[in-house]
Design a protein around this motif. Sequence first.
Motif, PDB file in Angstrom:
ATOM      1  N   THR A  30       4.797 -18.873 -15.985  1.00 41.97           N
ATOM      2  CA  THR A  30       4.002 -19.921 -15.301  1.00 41.97           C
ATOM      3  C   THR A  30       4.600 -21.308 -15.307  1.00 41.97           C
ATOM      4  O   THR A  30       5.729 -21.428 -16.150  1.00 41.97           O
ATOM      5  CB  THR A  30       2.742 -19.997 -16.212  1.00 41.97           C
ATOM      6  OG1 THR A  30       3.171 -20.337 -17.778  1.00 41.97           O
ATOM      7  CG2 THR A  30       1.859 -18.758 -16.362  1.00 41.97           C
ATOM      8  N   TYR A  31       4.057 -22.257 -14.681  1.00 37.89           N
ATOM      9  CA  TYR A  31       4.956 -23.596 -14.785  1.00 37.89           C
ATOM     10  C   TYR A  31       4.815 -24.121 -16.180  1.00 37.89           C
ATOM     11  O   TYR A  31       5.611 -24.589 -16.619  1.00 37.89           O
ATOM     12  CB  TYR A  31       4.098 -24.655 -14.031  1.00 37.89           C
ATOM     13  CG  TYR A  31       4.603 -24.401 -12.338  1.00 37.89           C
ATOM     14  CD1 TYR A  31       6.018 -25.010 -11.906  1.00 37.89           C
ATOM     15  CD2 TYR A  31       3.810 -23.758 -11.531  1.00 37.89           C
ATOM     16  CE1 TYR A  31       6.174 -24.869 -10.679  1.00 37.89           C
ATOM     17  CE2 TYR A  31       4.139 -23.872 -10.204  1.00 37.89           C
ATOM     18  CZ  TYR A  31       5.440 -24.025  -9.759  1.00 37.89           C
ATOM     19  OH  TYR A  31       5.827 -24.115  -8.625  1.00 37.89           O
ATOM     20  N   TYR A  32       3.571 -23.624 -16.983  1.00 38.45           N
ATOM     21  CA  TYR A  32       3.536 -24.354 -18.042  1.00 38.45           C
ATOM     22  C   TYR A  32       4.567 -23.895 -19.027  1.00 38.45           C
ATOM     23  O   TYR A  32       4.988 -24.691 -19.905  1.00 38.45           O
ATOM     24  CB  TYR A  32       2.054 -23.778 -18.946  1.00 38.45           C
ATOM     25  CG  TYR A  32       0.924 -24.174 -17.962  1.00 38.45           C
ATOM     26  CD1 TYR A  32       0.501 -25.183 -17.978  1.00 38.45           C
ATOM     27  CD2 TYR A  32       0.051 -23.229 -17.338  1.00 38.45           C
ATOM     28  CE1 TYR A  32      -0.586 -25.912 -17.301  1.00 38.45           C
ATOM     29  CE2 TYR A  32      -0.918 -23.575 -16.555  1.00 38.45           C
ATOM     30  CZ  TYR A  32      -1.459 -25.014 -16.585  1.00 38.45           C
ATOM     31  OH  TYR A  32      -2.316 -25.009 -15.898  1.00 38.45           O
ATOM     32  N   GLY A  33       4.894 -22.441 -19.148  1.00 40.36           N
ATOM     33  CA  GLY A  33       5.822 -22.024 -19.724  1.00 40.36           C
ATOM     34  C   GLY A  33       7.347 -22.507 -19.653  1.00 40.36           C
ATOM     35  O   GLY A  33       8.225 -22.439 -20.441  1.00 40.36           O
ATOM     36  N   MET A  34       7.428 -23.000 -18.266  1.00 35.35           N
ATOM     37  CA  MET A  34       8.638 -23.476 -17.960  1.00 35.35           C
ATOM     38  C   MET A  34       8.893 -25.038 -18.295  1.00 35.35           C
ATOM     39  O   MET A  34       9.916 -25.456 -18.650  1.00 35.35           O
ATOM     40  CB  MET A  34       9.242 -23.134 -16.298  1.00 35.35           C
ATOM     41  CG  MET A  34       8.937 -22.125 -15.970  1.00 35.35           C
ATOM     42  SD  MET A  34       8.850 -22.039 -14.193  1.00 35.35           S
ATOM     43  CE  MET A  34      10.385 -22.784 -13.687  1.00 35.35           C
TER      44      MET A  34
END
Lengths: 373, 300
Positions: B160-164
């Motif tokens: 996910t973008y959050y994880g990146m």
Amino acid sequence: MSATRSRGGIRGREGIAGWLFITPVVVILGLFLLLPIIVAIWVSISDWSGKGSPLNASFIGASNYETLLVKPGLSQQDLGASLRNNLYYVILVVPIQTVLALFLATILNARRLKGKGFFRTAFYFPSVTSSVAIVTVFLFMFTGTGVVNQILSWFGIHGPNWFNDPRGVLRLILSGLHIVNTDNPPGWLTSHGFLGMSWYDWLSGPSVAMCALIILAVWTTGGTFMLMFLAALQDVPDDVVEAATVDGATRWQIFRSVTIPALRPTLFLVITLGLIGTWQVFDQIYLTGQGGPAKTTLTPAFLSYQAAFGDFKWGQGAAIAFILFAIIVVMTIIQRIVMRERKTLPRRRRFGTAAPAGTENTTMAASSTGGSR
Amino acid sequence: MSTAVATPPRAPLAPLTTGPRPPLAGRVIKIVIAYAVLILFALIYIYPFLIEIATSFKTGADATAHPLSLVPSTWTTQESFSQLEGVNFPRWFTNSVVVALFVTVGRVFFDSLAGYALARLHFMGRRAINGAIIAVMAVPGVVLLIPKYLVLVQLHMYDTYYGMIIPLLADAAGVFIMRQFFISIPVEVEEAARIDSAGTFRLFWSVVLPMARPAVITLTILSFQGSWNEFSYFLVARGSPQLNTLTTGVASLLSGQLGAGNQFPLKLAAALLMTIPTAVVFFVFQRYFIRGASAGAVKG
């Protein structure tokens, strides 16, 4: 003391503010740095297979480490090969890039030189570009009929097929000199070994492919270290250099007895950073041959990734990561001890030769400024 | 010889800067050699980038036949830039911009907050956190790839973008740089503002942070460059091609067997485009980069 006390009244409020300010960083580093380390330690000593929560896995002790370090087999062989490759990489990259950086910085530090800014920029620029972009360019330059081999052909040299050539360079040289016969290697080297590899394999030298990666590393990071040396060179006290010149010391004597001692803290920093960086080499390995050809560019960092994400041996991957971590710590400690000894040795030996009285103070000044930076 | 350093009177300072001068001819030769060496190395350092640019305007056949030439036989973008859209390059570029923007803003904000707290505010556990930050800096990054992936999966943030973005929002080296800077600036201004009973955050935001401009710029540049060039983390933090950044995207070009030929013009064009933003930032803020080189040294 009094300053602290005068703030006493709002200290409670300040305490709350302090924690509010620090909380985001603590949460992020805690969750994504500290927690991962703890999880990884657990994974490396448990039988977690990649499915479900690692917390449900059961404890298996040092079995993963045993498979890697003690038990004969493919895992041990791969670790041995990766350690050999990385060792050659470190042994060649660290000294070459340090000397190159110091060499370029010394030339650039000359007073009457024009265009310093241009050269500095040119040498430093590769350090700020992405490793992926740089590897792309190098892959193009180091093909069989590429840029490098074309230049070599001007000198009548038939260049190798760089990134596809697994031949060990040391072995190539020795067989070229007819010291070693590669078809019939000496038995005393092939019959004994360490970590699943014979001594003959340990002593093969870096492969041609690894040499291309060594050139890449020196080319890329030389500029950063050059900048550090350049900054440190500005702190070399002019009056000591002047005095030495007046006394008729040669350039080389000044360099050895004034410049180098003044640069010692920077030298220490550069070598430490070099050691830490080269033992972690990963991007370039992933992007060029993924350990190939014939596993001669395999490194522990990449092996750890491959074991986990390629072969789903999570425990082994984590164990390799910790072995690598241990190696880096040990190397840094060894380097620290070696450099410390050097610091005292030459001073005792240096009776007759130029031993400027200022040397000691300079070193201390440089180390204090170097530390604050 | 060693006592000579202490000889007190050194009146004529001007000529001493060079000491007893070697003969003119010798000096000229030395300068010529110095320039020759520098120019040789400058060529070694610049030529690869020139080749990168030139090859981006060649055909694959031309690139293979004349790799050294800086002038394409026929200028074309048919096998390079025109192919970029087909490999989803615009998407990678957008992803890189999004990630780098959030990470840079986040890092600068959170790192300076924490750096300020550690430098100036008195609170319980400050010393412990300080030590922890320095300890964390010493942990080699590559070692943490597997565990970071594991934590991302457990937190349902993998791919996910959050994880990146979120895990990169703070970094220990940045906190350390900001802390060192805040310690170095005089405390009087803050004390004065404190008497005006400004709240701690307002004090930080409108008094302290503006004073820290050079450090903030240095950190901004380091964060942008770091997140734009980040490769290994994005390799393990995501799996779907839609979340490729420039680094992982171009990496997939290098390893993938898309279409025929070696596709060097395409690969080098992609590499060139991903280098341009860093190059622009580098040339505009060069002196901050050079300052950051020694500060970032702690980063390793």
